[in-house]
Write a protein that holds these residues in place. Structure first.
Motif, short mmCIF file in Angstrom:
data_model
loop_
_atom_site.label_atom_id
_atom_site.label_comp_id
_atom_site.label_asym_id
_atom_site.label_seq_id
_atom_site.Cartn_x
_atom_site.Cartn_y
_atom_site.Cartn_z
N VAL A 53 33.24 -21.41 18.44
CA VAL A 53 34.58 -21.98 18.60
C VAL A 53 34.48 -23.32 19.34
N GLY A 54 35.09 -24.36 18.76
CA GLY A 54 35.03 -25.67 19.37
C GLY A 54 33.63 -26.25 19.43
N TYR A 55 32.72 -25.66 18.65
CA TYR A 55 31.31 -26.08 18.63
C TYR A 55 30.72 -26.07 20.04
N MET A 56 31.12 -25.06 20.82
CA MET A 56 30.70 -25.02 22.22
C MET A 56 29.28 -24.49 22.39
N GLN A 57 28.78 -23.71 21.43
CA GLN A 57 27.40 -23.20 21.48
C GLN A 57 27.10 -22.54 22.83
N THR A 112 20.23 -12.23 25.85
CA THR A 112 21.19 -13.23 25.38
C THR A 112 22.34 -13.30 26.38
N ALA A 113 22.66 -14.52 26.78
CA ALA A 113 23.66 -14.69 27.82
C ALA A 113 24.68 -15.75 27.43
N LEU A 114 25.85 -15.65 28.03
CA LEU A 114 26.86 -16.70 27.96
C LEU A 114 26.50 -17.77 28.98
N ALA A 115 26.58 -19.03 28.58
CA ALA A 115 26.25 -20.12 29.48
C ALA A 115 27.30 -20.26 30.58
N ASP A 116 26.93 -20.94 31.64
CA ASP A 116 27.89 -21.26 32.67
C ASP A 116 28.73 -22.47 32.23
N GLY A 117 29.76 -22.79 32.97
CA GLY A 117 30.60 -23.94 32.67
C GLY A 117 31.48 -23.79 31.44
N ARG A 118 31.73 -22.56 31.02
CA ARG A 118 32.48 -22.36 29.77
C ARG A 118 33.96 -22.74 29.91
N ARG A 120 35.15 -25.38 30.78
CA ARG A 120 35.39 -26.76 30.34
C ARG A 120 35.79 -26.81 28.86
N HIS A 121 35.48 -25.76 28.12
CA HIS A 121 35.75 -25.76 26.69
C HIS A 121 37.13 -25.15 26.42
N ILE A 122 38.06 -26.00 26.01
CA ILE A 122 39.45 -25.58 25.78
C ILE A 122 39.72 -25.37 24.29
N SER A 135 31.62 -16.01 19.83
CA SER A 135 30.65 -16.96 19.31
C SER A 135 29.22 -16.47 19.54
N VAL A 136 28.96 -15.91 20.72
CA VAL A 136 27.63 -15.36 21.00
C VAL A 136 27.33 -14.19 20.07
N ALA A 137 28.35 -13.38 19.79
CA ALA A 137 28.15 -12.26 18.86
C ALA A 137 27.77 -12.77 17.47
N CYS A 138 28.35 -13.89 17.06
CA CYS A 138 27.97 -14.48 15.76
C CYS A 138 26.50 -14.88 15.77
N ALA A 139 26.04 -15.44 16.89
CA ALA A 139 24.63 -15.84 16.99
C ALA A 139 23.71 -14.63 16.88
N ILE A 140 24.10 -13.55 17.54
CA ILE A 140 23.29 -12.33 17.48
C ILE A 140 23.28 -11.77 16.07
N GLN A 141 24.43 -11.78 15.40
CA GLN A 141 24.48 -11.28 14.03
C GLN A 141 23.60 -12.13 13.11
N ASN A 142 23.63 -13.44 13.28
CA ASN A 142 22.75 -14.31 12.48
C ASN A 142 21.29 -13.89 12.66
N MET A 143 20.89 -13.69 13.91
CA MET A 143 19.51 -13.31 14.19
C MET A 143 19.20 -11.95 13.58
N TRP A 144 20.16 -11.03 13.65
CA TRP A 144 19.98 -9.68 13.14
C TRP A 144 19.73 -9.69 11.63
#
Length: 226
Positions: A53-57, A112-118, A120-122, A135-144
């Motif tokens: 979401v918002g290309y926040m990665q 797998t962790a959520l980054a700090d400073g999140r 800032r992403h509105i 978004s992190v769940a999407c990354a895990i599913q991609n890897m899976w």
């Protein structure tokens, strides 16, 4: 005019995508063989190319290569496994018989962790701040899915205290561990999801989770594919 979109993959490629989805399993049983570095790199590439979401990665991946650290991580999982069993009440003994992780056996363990400073992403999160986790769940599913296509098993372990894991791994304030991923070679993939095989739960029919125009209203929606 053809109804087939020009961007459509070939039949074989489409079949491979659906096969990976259908045969993906949450694995618990691993062989100790190491994962080739190039293969691990491809899996991380797949994860990092997930939508966010918002290309926040917001994803961060911590590879656990220290054996003593892996044992300490396993000990934290074991503490929570016992606490979860007690919280299940009458299903405590049944739960304790399940194998719920492969932290010690898998060739690779990645937290797998959520980054700090999140905060800032509105963009996309003003009313739905939890979209960072989605978004992190999407990354895990991609890897899976990539792991399944490569013939590797992956198991998502969520049985741990995030605060304890954060302390163990030195996460900065605001970061949050959300998954311990066990990745490695397996003797075989489960023919069905393990929790179905153990009669813990069953997959709900598709028709029971698809509504039309309003919550609970069924229509002429899709049936489960043959």
């Amino acid at each position: 005019m053809s109804d087939t979109p020009p961007q459509r993959f070939s039949d074989a490629d489409i079949a491979a995508v659906y096969r990976a989805i259908a045969e993906r399993r949450d694995m618990r049983h691993f062989r100790p063989d190491p994962v080739a570095p190039a293969l691990l790199e491809r899996l991380l590439w797949a994860a990092h190319h997930a939508p966010s979401v918002g290309y926040m990665q917001p994803w961060r991946f911590i590879r656990i290569t220290d054996r003593a650290l892996r044992e300490r991580l396993h000990a934290l999982v074991e503490v929570e496994r016992c606490a979860t069993a007690r919280a299940l009440g009458e299903r405590e003994d049944e739960f304790m018989r399940l194998k719920v992780e492969g932290v010690r056996e898998a060739g690779e363990v990645i937290v797998t962790a959520l980054a700090d400073g999140r905060e800032r992403h509105i963009f996309g999160r003003r009313t739905l701040p939890e979209m960072d986790l989605a978004s992190v769940a999407c990354a895990i599913q991609n890897m899976w899915l990539a792991a399944r296509a490569e013939g590797l098993g992956l198991g998502w372990v969520s049985i741990f205290d995030p605060a304890e894991v954060a302390t163990l791994l030195g996460l900065p304030e605001g970061a949050r561990a959300v998954a311990i991923l066990c990745i490695g070679h397996v003797e075989a993939f489960y023919p069905r999801p393990m929790l179905e095989m153990e009669q813990w739960a069953e997959r709900a029919p598709l028709a029971t989770v698809v509504y039309e125009n309003a919550w609970g209203r069924t229509g002429t929606g899709p049936a489960d594919p043959a």
